[in-house]
Design a protein around this motif. Structure first.
Motif, PDB file in Angstrom:
ATOM      1  N   ILE B 274      43.378  14.458  44.430  1.00 46.42           N
ATOM      2  CA  ILE B 274      43.526  14.393  42.977  1.00 46.42           C
ATOM      3  C   ILE B 274      42.664  15.476  42.332  1.00 46.42           C
ATOM      4  N   GLY B 275      43.225  16.144  41.309  1.00 45.63           N
ATOM      5  CA  GLY B 275      42.475  17.194  40.619  1.00 45.63           C
ATOM      6  C   GLY B 275      43.403  18.326  40.224  1.00 45.63           C
ATOM      7  N   LEU B 276      42.888  19.232  39.395  1.00 47.53           N
ATOM      8  CA  LEU B 276      43.746  20.255  38.796  1.00 47.53           C
ATOM      9  C   LEU B 276      42.959  21.553  38.634  1.00 47.53           C
ATOM     10  N   VAL B 277      43.609  22.674  38.938  1.00 53.17           N
ATOM     11  CA  VAL B 277      43.019  23.978  38.643  1.00 53.17           C
ATOM     12  C   VAL B 277      43.892  24.674  37.609  1.00 53.17           C
ATOM     13  N   CYS B 278      43.265  25.214  36.566  1.00 55.72           N
ATOM     14  CA  CYS B 278      44.003  25.957  35.541  1.00 55.72           C
ATOM     15  C   CYS B 278      43.492  27.392  35.516  1.00 55.72           C
ATOM     16  N   ILE B 279      44.428  28.322  35.487  1.00 54.05           N
ATOM     17  CA  ILE B 279      44.056  29.741  35.464  1.00 54.05           C
ATOM     18  C   ILE B 279      44.573  30.379  34.183  1.00 54.05           C
ATOM     19  N   GLY B 280      43.697  31.114  33.513  1.00 56.20           N
ATOM     20  CA  GLY B 280      44.116  31.817  32.303  1.00 56.20           C
ATOM     21  C   GLY B 280      43.568  33.227  32.301  1.00 56.20           C
ATOM     22  N   LEU B 281      44.050  34.035  31.399  1.00 55.02           N
ATOM     23  CA  LEU B 281      43.641  35.435  31.359  1.00 55.02           C
ATOM     24  C   LEU B 281      42.403  35.632  30.508  1.00 55.02           C
ATOM     25  N   LYS B 282      41.546  36.500  30.986  1.00 57.97           N
ATOM     26  CA  LYS B 282      40.415  36.919  30.180  1.00 57.97           C
ATOM     27  C   LYS B 282      40.913  37.895  29.125  1.00 57.97           C
ATOM     28  N   PRO B 283      40.346  38.044  27.982  1.00 63.39           N
ATOM     29  CA  PRO B 283      39.172  37.288  27.542  1.00 63.39           C
ATOM     30  C   PRO B 283      39.531  36.013  26.788  1.00 63.39           C
ATOM     31  N   ALA B 284      40.846  35.772  26.580  1.00 67.00           N
ATOM     32  CA  ALA B 284      41.215  34.669  25.692  1.00 67.00           C
ATOM     33  C   ALA B 284      40.894  33.294  26.282  1.00 67.00           C
ATOM     34  N   PHE B 285      40.895  33.215  27.593  1.00 66.79           N
ATOM     35  CA  PHE B 285      40.776  31.909  28.243  1.00 66.79           C
ATOM     36  C   PHE B 285      39.454  31.227  27.906  1.00 66.79           C
ATOM     37  N   ASP B 286      39.565  29.957  27.524  1.00 65.13           N
ATOM     38  CA  ASP B 286      38.376  29.157  27.224  1.00 65.13           C
ATOM     39  C   ASP B 286      38.476  27.874  28.036  1.00 65.13           C
TER      40      ASP B 286
END
Lengths: 547, 299
Positions: B274-286
């Protein structure tokens, strides 16, 4: 000294303008020793006079420049077409005129199957002639709920399957989100699968071979029977991958003493680099025999008009559908054309839409500038939407065209109302424009897409009737004489075989279509009904009744 | 058997699909990639990566392979399932004229495969010229429209103005995609292929973080997998990828994943972590903000 047989006939139409009609033809070593009167032929020495064709009309064996040998294998599936059609054994299957009739025919075939798990494939369904009636999986479940059933439409673009077929392919579930798979109110697929992308995963479960262009030995022999029944003695297989095994099989079958046709298989361009393609075509060319002519190449530029995958110029599809699909990039096409010209290989290109035709013409012009080549005879296949300017360009480039005359009958109404609209529908498969422009022209069936039958194809080009009975494109009609030329010398020319076949004159193959009537004497509207007795191919006599 | 994930790499000729694929192979780091190419043109794999080669298959360092599929993609995909050891992920390099959305649709219908996403590679220098090409223009823009991720490649070869114009152009067609800039097709594999997110999450390893940032969440409370999938694919979170396992209100476990605006969920084995990884782009990712919004959903 070889034996000479002189055949007498009611009439021999030679397609040789120096003596268009004669009464006798002498055959020696499988070739025409001479055509003329008995007196003229007697100078060649001893002969046997054979009068079996005394009440028949002989023509040069017909040449079909665009067909697929898989017509021979398709007949293992249940025929569900709207029009009557003859199978390799000469049985004429009555067209099914309603969905109910189709289900009845499938039930009959189902009852004959012993293996409870065997799939039941049908082909050639065409609901456009049945008010576009939809076929649901529930309909097909009435034929059987325990064996997989799939019916391929005549257009080749849609397949209807039953629930079992969907189950075997893992598609009998909710939540499918695919543009080619409509869902019913219950959230499950309706069983109609639109487009090869959608039906390919199910095809193998309902009995359609993965390699749709493939043909086996039995299929090829059946294909040969259809040739005899239609008066065809030279025919293309356009096109196949032509792997070693397939070529071995074709060499073997075509060399059989009773195999009745000369097959011209083209190598499909896909799956190889241009260099590999050229190398393979050369290798194939060296394997050619009298009855199997290898070494030509087919390149496909776009899809089909009725499948909305042909590439059209502005203003595109009449119903606003997105433009079609390219199957090749301009660079790739250019590489193949340049290399093939350089290596003296012969290419036929598939273009349906006028934009695809334009790309081939432009690319060809540039390739010819790099490699000026007299008498290349590169041929545009289908080329259904070409306009007058494009025909003029073809003429200037030395290209030939093979127009899809049969298509006009089967889908002409559809093109008028839906795909390209009235104006462009009138100019489709513009035979008269081609001839008046001086572009060497053939006409074709694309069997099994439409039935093999050069006289029917000639009838289509002469009358330009659509299935609903309208004349579409009066100005593009051609004469019976021109149509008969197109299915003999015309087609032979596009294959560079016009020195060997296509007319009855000294030195040529003894290839004849043996007819019960004179196609030049019947009413042009009856041309398709001229009965074929059989053929003579390479001097061997094949009676359709004895197959 | 676990479905084999497939990522489709599309884009017009010369955009840099092959260099992107080679970069993935160099950085596979133990993950067995099977690369399917439409046809062997000029050799699609850098020579130093090749271990062995025969007619049908190229063996690549690290247990990866490359095959060509000619006209029958489905048969080639089926053949991959017979490989031993089995590949972990399929990278399908489409031909320059293919519409990758149609390929993705077909893959989605095949048993034993799951669609990971469509990556379209575009050449920052020639994109607009290609899109204006007399014959191929609409193919180029339709490819963009099919994208989950657009890689604007060769940005090192253009000035800022061209780069900005190409970016705006690509965005105007690729409505559902995240857009990434690249030189020589070099991007962290986690962004391009879901399997890397999963593997790195399990092994606790991470990669290059100059382009993207990530946040891991433990997801202790049960939640509706569809609602979570929709949130992960929403404009609000603006993630490139997310992957994880959640428990629903009835206690059943689901795998949930997203790439840009596409998401999917399916039943998963009971022992899934159980668990989740979220990936976002820099620099917007918070990361904190993402965690907060997901917490609002899961309660």
């Amino acid at each position: 000294m070889s034996q000479t047989t002189i055949y007498s006939a009611r009439k021999i139409i030679t397609m040789n303008p120096n003596q268009p009609e004669v009464s006798h033809v002498a055959v020696r070593e499988g070739r025409v020793l001479g055509a003329g009167s008995l007196e003229e032929l007697a100078v060649w020495g001893d002969y046997t006079l054979d009068a079996r064709f005394a009440d028949k009309v002989l023509m040069p064996g017909f040449v079909e420049g665009h067909a697929h040998t898989m017509e021979g294998t398709m007949w293992r599936n249940v025929y569900c077409g709207f029009f009557d059609r003859m199978d390799p054994n000469g049985k004429v299957w009555a067209g099914v005129k309603s969905i109910e009739a189709m289900l009845e025919r499938l039930k009959e075939a189902e009852a004959k199957l012993d293996d409870p798990d065997a799939p039941l494939p049908g082909w050639q369904l065409d609901p456009i002639y049945m008010d576009n009636a939809l076929v649901s999986r529930a309909d097909l479940d009435r034929v059987s709920s325990t064996r997989a059933i799939g019916v391929l439409h005549a257009s080749g673009h849609i397949m209807n399957v039953n629930t079992k077929g969907l189950e075997l392919a893992g598609l009998m579930k909710t939540g499918i989100n695919h543009p080619g798979i409509p869902l019913g109110p219950d959230g499950y697929p309706t069983g109609e699968l639109r487009g090869p992308d959608a039906y390919m995963p199910v095809g193998e479960h309902v009995g359609f071979d993965r390699d749709v262009l493939g043909c086996d030995a039995e299929g090829l022999r059946d294909f040969g029977k259809l040739c005899v029944r239609t008066g065809t003695t030279t025919i293309t297989d356009l096109a196949a991958r032509l792997g070693d095994e397939a070529v071995e099989m074709m060499l073997e079958v075509t060399s059989e003493a009773d195999f009745p046709s000369r097959i011209v298989p083209l190598r499909h361009f896909m799956g190889l680099t241009p260099e590999e393609l050229i190398a393979h075509a050369k290798e194939l060319k060296d394997k050619s025999t009298d009855q199997l002519r290898l070494g030509m190449i087919k390149v496909v530029a776009d899809g089909s008009i009725q499948g909305f995958s042909a590439r059209l110029r502005w203003p595109g599809y009449h119903n606003g559908a997105d433009n079609g699909l390219w199957y090749i990039t301009p660079d790739h096409l250019s590489q193949i054309l340049n290399l093939a010209l350089e290596n003296d290989l012969h290419i036929h290109t598939h273009t349906n839409g006028d934009q695809a035709t334009e790309l081939v013409l432009e690319t060809m012009e540039e390739a010819l500038r790099n490699h000026p080549t007299p008498d290349h005879r590169y041929t545009l296949q289908h080329c259904q939407l070409a306009d007058a300017a494009q025909f003029r360009k073809m003429k200037q480039l030395g290209m030939c065209v093979n127009l899809f005359a049969n298509h006009h009958f089967y889908w002409g109404d559809e093109h008028y109302t839906l795909t390209v609209g009235p104006e462009r529908a009138l100019r489709m498969n513009a035979c008269r424009t081609a001839l008046e422009t001086g572009v060497p022209m053939a006409i074709h069936s694309d069997a099994p897409v439409t039935p093999l039958g050069p006289l029917f194809t000639a009838w289509c080009a002469v009358n330009r009737l659509t299935a609903s009975g309208r004349v579409q494109g009066e100005g593009e009609k051609i004469s019976v004489a021109d149509a008969l030329y197109a299915i003999t010398i015309g087609a032979a020319y596009t294959l560079k075989l016009d020195g060997e076949v296509g007319s009855i004159e000294v030195g040529k193959k003894a290839d004849f279509a043996v007819l019960e009537d004179d196609p030049t004497a019947v009413d042009p509207s009856d041309l398709k009904d001229v009965k074929v007795w059989g053929t003579v191919q390479g001097g061997r006599v094949f009676a359709a009744a004895d197959l | 058997m676990k479905p084999l994930p497939v990522t489709v790499i599309g884009g017009y000729l010369g955009a840099g699909k092959t260099s992107l694929v080679n970069h993935l192979l160099r950085n596979a780091d133990g993950l067995r990639l099977a690369v399917l190419v439409n046809e062997f043109g000029a050799l699609p794999i850098d020579e130093d990566l090749i271990v062995a080669q025969d007619d049908d298959i190229i063996s690549i360092a690290g247990g990866c392979v490359c095959c060509s599929y000619g006209s029958d993609m489905a048969a080639a995909l089926s053949d991959l399932r017979k490989l031993d050891p089995a590949p972990d992920h399929v990278v399908l390099e489409a031909s320059g004229v293919a519409l990758p959305g149609a390929i993705a649709g077909s893959v989605g219908l095949m048993q034993g495969y799951s669609m990971d996403g469509v990556v379209i590679v575009a050449d920052a220098e020639t994109l607009q010229a290609n899109a204006n090409h007399k014959y191929m223009g609409d193919t180029v823009t339709r490819q963009l429209a099919d994208a989950d991720i657009v890689v604007l490649n060769k940005v090192d070869l253009v000035n800022d103005k061209t780069r900005a114009e190409s970016e705006a152009f690509a965005r105007s067609y690729a409505k559902n995609a995240q857009l990434l800039m690249a030189e020589h097709g070099a991007l962290p594999p986690e962004v391009l292929l879901q399997s890397f997110v999963e593997r790195n999450r399990d092994s606790g390893t991470g990669h290059d973080t100059s382009v993207f940032d990530s946040v891991s969440l433990s997801l202790d409370s049960p939640c509706d997998p569809a609602a979570l999938g929709q949130l992960l694919a929403s404009e609000e979170l603006d993630l490139v990828r997310a992957k994880g396992f959640v428990r629903d209100a009835d206690g059943a476990i689901h795998a949930v994943q997203s790439v840009s605006r596409r998401w999917s969920s399916e039943a998963a084995p009971e022992d899934s972590p159980i668990g989740l990884v979220c990936i976002g782009l820099k620099p917007a990712f918070d990361g904190d903000a993402v965690a907060r919004k997901i917490a609002e959903l899961t309660g």
